[in-house]
Motif scaffolding. Structure first.
Motif, PDB file in Angstrom:
ATOM      1  N   SER A  46      41.577  43.516  34.093  1.00 31.29           N
ATOM      2  CA  SER A  46      42.634  42.704  34.705  1.00 31.29           C
ATOM      3  C   SER A  46      43.642  43.613  35.386  1.00 31.29           C
ATOM      4  O   SER A  46      43.796  44.784  35.043  1.00 31.29           O
ATOM      5  N   THR A  47      44.342  43.048  36.353  1.00 31.03           N
ATOM      6  CA  THR A  47      45.390  43.792  37.039  1.00 31.03           C
ATOM      7  C   THR A  47      46.627  43.863  36.144  1.00 31.03           C
ATOM      8  O   THR A  47      46.750  43.103  35.182  1.00 31.03           O
ATOM      9  N   VAL A  48      47.527  44.748  36.467  1.00 34.20           N
ATOM     10  CA  VAL A  48      48.740  44.946  35.668  1.00 34.20           C
ATOM     11  C   VAL A  48      49.558  43.667  35.580  1.00 34.20           C
ATOM     12  O   VAL A  48      50.063  43.316  34.521  1.00 34.20           O
ATOM     13  N   ASP A  49      49.664  42.944  36.691  1.00 29.76           N
ATOM     14  CA  ASP A  49      50.476  41.723  36.696  1.00 29.76           C
ATOM     15  C   ASP A  49      49.743  40.519  36.112  1.00 29.76           C
ATOM     16  O   ASP A  49      50.322  39.452  35.986  1.00 29.76           O
ATOM     17  N   GLY A  50      48.474  40.676  35.755  1.00 27.53           N
ATOM     18  CA  GLY A  50      47.704  39.578  35.185  1.00 27.53           C
ATOM     19  C   GLY A  50      47.282  38.545  36.206  1.00 27.53           C
ATOM     20  O   GLY A  50      46.747  37.505  35.848  1.00 27.53           O
ATOM     21  N   GLY A  51      47.485  38.823  37.476  1.00 31.00           N
ATOM     22  CA  GLY A  51      47.156  37.863  38.517  1.00 31.00           C
ATOM     23  C   GLY A  51      45.690  37.805  38.891  1.00 31.00           C
ATOM     24  O   GLY A  51      45.259  36.880  39.565  1.00 31.00           O
ATOM     25  N   ALA A  52      44.912  38.802  38.448  1.00 26.30           N
ATOM     26  CA  ALA A  52      43.487  38.816  38.781  1.00 26.30           C
ATOM     27  C   ALA A  52      42.703  39.514  37.684  1.00 26.30           C
ATOM     28  O   ALA A  52      43.203  40.430  37.040  1.00 26.30           O
TER      29      ALA A  52
END
Length: 140
Positions: A46-52
């Motif tokens: 997952s990406t750091v921001d949790g967006g993907a």
């Protein structure tokens, strides 16, 4: 039924108040599995921001699950249908999905190794197309 509704509302409120943007990876697995029931998930990042969340699938396919405000989209990336470019940040890259432009964007991961691994999945996905095209060419 009322107890289940109360639990769900409480859980969603807590999730929204955490503020770290972290997507529940278990949820990502279940949601992607519902969208593509015949695809076995081997690994995900997952990406750091949790967006993907990028998913490595069996047969070296790649998928993406993307958060769009209050809903999520799941996309199975077709070979040769994504372009990746580096960012100034070595922990990320920019991706353009030709079949799903709503998923385009910059993706930053926790580590350089995670970003490199996902970009290799995408490169492997791209190379799969080149191999097929090369195999289709007649031998001289």
């Amino acid at each position: 039924m009322l107890v289940l509704l109360a639990y769900y509302v409480t859980r969603m409120a807590k999730r929204n108040s955490d503020g770290d943007g972290e997507m529940d990876l278990g949820f990502a697995i279940m949601h992607f599995g519902r969208a593509f029931p015949n695809e076995a998930i081997r690994e995900l990042h997952s990406t750091v921001d949790g967006g993907a969340v990028f998913l490595r699938l069996h047969d070296d396919k790649t998928g993406i699950m993307r958060s769009h405000s209050r809903h999520y989209t799941c996309h199975l990336i077709k070979p040769g249908r994504v372009r990746v470019a580096p960012l100034d940040n070595p922990k990320g890259f920019s991706a353009e999905f030709m079949d799903a432009p709503s998923n385009n964007g910059d993706f930053v991961f926790r580590t350089e190794a995670d970003a490199a691994e996902v970009s290799l999945w995408l490169l492997g996905n791209y190379l799969a197309t080149a191999d097929k095209e090369e195999a289709a060419e007649p031998l001289a």
